[in-house]
Design a protein around this motif. Sequence first.
Motif, mmCIF file in Angstrom:
data_model
loop_
_atom_site.group_PDB
_atom_site.id
_atom_site.type_symbol
_atom_site.label_atom_id
_atom_site.label_comp_id
_atom_site.label_asym_id
_atom_site.label_seq_id
_atom_site.Cartn_x
_atom_site.Cartn_y
_atom_site.Cartn_z
ATOM 1 N N ILE A 1 1.993 4.530 1.623
ATOM 2 C CA ILE A 1 1.093 4.547 2.772
ATOM 3 C C ILE A 1 0.883 5.970 3.297
ATOM 4 N N ALA A 2 1.916 6.812 3.252
ATOM 5 C CA ALA A 2 1.781 8.191 3.741
ATOM 6 C C ALA A 2 0.752 8.969 2.920
ATOM 7 N N ASP A 3 0.686 8.718 1.615
ATOM 8 C CA ASP A 3 -0.296 9.402 0.772
ATOM 9 C C ASP A 3 -1.720 8.942 1.071
ATOM 10 N N VAL A 4 -1.883 7.631 1.275
ATOM 11 C CA VAL A 4 -3.215 7.109 1.599
ATOM 12 C C VAL A 4 -3.641 7.654 2.958
ATOM 13 N N TRP A 5 -2.730 7.657 3.908
ATOM 14 C CA TRP A 5 -3.030 8.184 5.237
ATOM 15 C C TRP A 5 -3.463 9.647 5.172
ATOM 16 N N ARG A 6 -2.719 10.468 4.417
ATOM 17 C CA ARG A 6 -3.053 11.887 4.305
ATOM 18 C C ARG A 6 -4.456 12.096 3.739
ATOM 19 N N TYR B 1 -14.068 9.595 16.161
ATOM 20 C CA TYR B 1 -12.857 8.780 16.083
ATOM 21 C C TYR B 1 -12.578 8.172 17.456
ATOM 22 N N THR B 2 -12.449 6.856 17.506
ATOM 23 C CA THR B 2 -12.196 6.186 18.785
ATOM 24 C C THR B 2 -10.773 5.655 18.893
ATOM 25 N N SER B 3 -10.095 5.466 17.770
ATOM 26 C CA SER B 3 -8.694 5.033 17.779
ATOM 27 C C SER B 3 -8.026 5.515 16.499
ATOM 28 N N ILE B 4 -6.867 6.132 16.654
ATOM 29 C CA ILE B 4 -6.059 6.550 15.507
ATOM 30 C C ILE B 4 -4.612 6.191 15.826
ATOM 31 N N VAL B 5 -4.019 5.350 14.987
ATOM 32 C CA VAL B 5 -2.597 5.027 15.083
ATOM 33 C C VAL B 5 -2.018 5.329 13.705
ATOM 34 N N GLU B 6 -1.183 6.362 13.633
ATOM 35 C CA GLU B 6 -0.696 6.854 12.350
ATOM 36 C C GLU B 6 -0.128 5.741 11.475
ATOM 37 N N HIS B 7 -0.588 5.716 10.224
ATOM 38 C CA HIS B 7 -0.170 4.770 9.183
ATOM 39 C C HIS B 7 -0.564 3.329 9.502
ATOM 40 N N VAL C 1 -19.884 0.695 13.612
ATOM 41 C CA VAL C 1 -18.484 0.755 14.014
ATOM 42 C C VAL C 1 -17.697 0.376 12.770
ATOM 43 N N ALA C 2 -16.719 1.204 12.419
ATOM 44 C CA ALA C 2 -15.935 0.957 11.208
ATOM 45 C C ALA C 2 -14.454 1.111 11.508
ATOM 46 N N SER C 3 -13.643 0.290 10.846
ATOM 47 C CA SER C 3 -12.196 0.400 10.978
ATOM 48 C C SER C 3 -11.558 0.454 9.603
ATOM 49 N N TYR C 4 -10.437 1.168 9.554
ATOM 50 C CA TYR C 4 -9.592 1.214 8.367
ATOM 51 C C TYR C 4 -8.213 0.768 8.809
ATOM 52 N N GLU C 5 -7.676 -0.264 8.156
ATOM 53 C CA GLU C 5 -6.329 -0.730 8.449
ATOM 54 C C GLU C 5 -5.447 -0.450 7.238
ATOM 55 N N PHE C 6 -4.255 0.079 7.483
ATOM 56 C CA PHE C 6 -3.307 0.466 6.446
ATOM 57 C C PHE C 6 -2.113 -0.480 6.508
ATOM 58 N N GLU C 7 -1.718 -1.010 5.353
ATOM 59 C CA GLU C 7 -0.613 -1.963 5.318
ATOM 60 C C GLU C 7 0.221 -1.710 4.064
ATOM 61 N N VAL C 8 1.545 -1.662 4.226
ATOM 62 C CA VAL C 8 2.433 -1.546 3.085
ATOM 63 C C VAL C 8 2.473 -2.896 2.375
ATOM 64 N N VAL C 9 2.258 -2.868 1.071
ATOM 65 C CA VAL C 9 2.348 -4.067 0.234
ATOM 66 C C VAL C 9 3.226 -3.722 -0.970
ATOM 67 N N GLY D 1 4.328 -2.427 -4.187
ATOM 68 C CA GLY D 1 3.681 -1.530 -5.139
ATOM 69 C C GLY D 1 2.735 -0.512 -4.536
ATOM 70 N N GLY D 2 2.585 -0.492 -3.199
ATOM 71 C CA GLY D 2 1.687 0.506 -2.640
ATOM 72 C C GLY D 2 1.172 0.198 -1.256
ATOM 73 N N THR D 3 -0.145 0.415 -1.091
ATOM 74 C CA THR D 3 -0.785 0.301 0.216
ATOM 75 C C THR D 3 -2.056 -0.523 0.114
ATOM 76 N N ARG D 4 -2.225 -1.428 1.058
ATOM 77 C CA ARG D 4 -3.487 -2.171 1.185
ATOM 78 C C ARG D 4 -4.308 -1.490 2.275
ATOM 79 N N LEU D 5 -5.543 -1.155 1.922
ATOM 80 C CA LEU D 5 -6.493 -0.573 2.872
ATOM 81 C C LEU D 5 -7.600 -1.589 3.088
ATOM 82 N N THR D 6 -7.829 -1.941 4.345
ATOM 83 C CA THR D 6 -8.914 -2.863 4.682
ATOM 84 C C THR D 6 -9.925 -2.116 5.534
ATOM 85 N N HIS D 7 -11.158 -2.086 5.048
ATOM 86 C CA HIS D 7 -12.261 -1.441 5.759
ATOM 87 C C HIS D 7 -13.173 -2.558 6.268
ATOM 88 N N ALA D 8 -13.386 -2.604 7.571
ATOM 89 C CA ALA D 8 -14.322 -3.562 8.170
ATOM 90 C C ALA D 8 -15.381 -2.773 8.909
#
Length: 158
Positions: free
Chosen positions: A25-30, A81-87, A107-115, A117-124
């Motif tokens: 998740i840290a790599d995807v976040w970066r 950017y209207t909201s940023i919560v690290e990772h 309006v777009a959001s990116y949600e980061f989740e540890v799964v 084998g890696g990271t799930r990224l959800t873009h809405a």
Amino acid sequence: MTTAHRERSLAHAGFTLTRDYPSPIADVWRAFAIESLKKKWFGEDDSWAIGEWRFDFRVGGRDVAEGTFHDGPHSRYEAEYTSIVEHERIVTTYNMWIDGTHISTSVASYEFEVVPGGTRLTHAEHGIHLDGFDTGEQREAGTIALLEALGALLAGER
């Protein structure tokens, strides 16, 4: 592009895309939070000549990605950017222009989740497309291409 002979209209469209990346998740976040990394997947492309680029990753900060497609129009993206919560999440509002004409606001959001084998990224995203210049399907296709470019960066291909 001119609106002089175009009927005024609003079209609403939304979509959600989910991608699992085999990266921590840290790599995807970066890839979002560090300018040089974001530019590799969001701003640089062989089919595109970069114009203005601004990056200000903080709540209230603004990003700009402007350029010209080699066989097509001049595009401008401006986001706040209207909201940023690290990772955890990033939320933006953004506007798009083609050849100087405002074509949409989203309006777009990116949600980061540890799964496993890696990271799930959800873009809405929910977009308001103006005067028939843009559609939700076009925006979704463009976002799919960006998420593929992000995957290539994370895999060391960019």
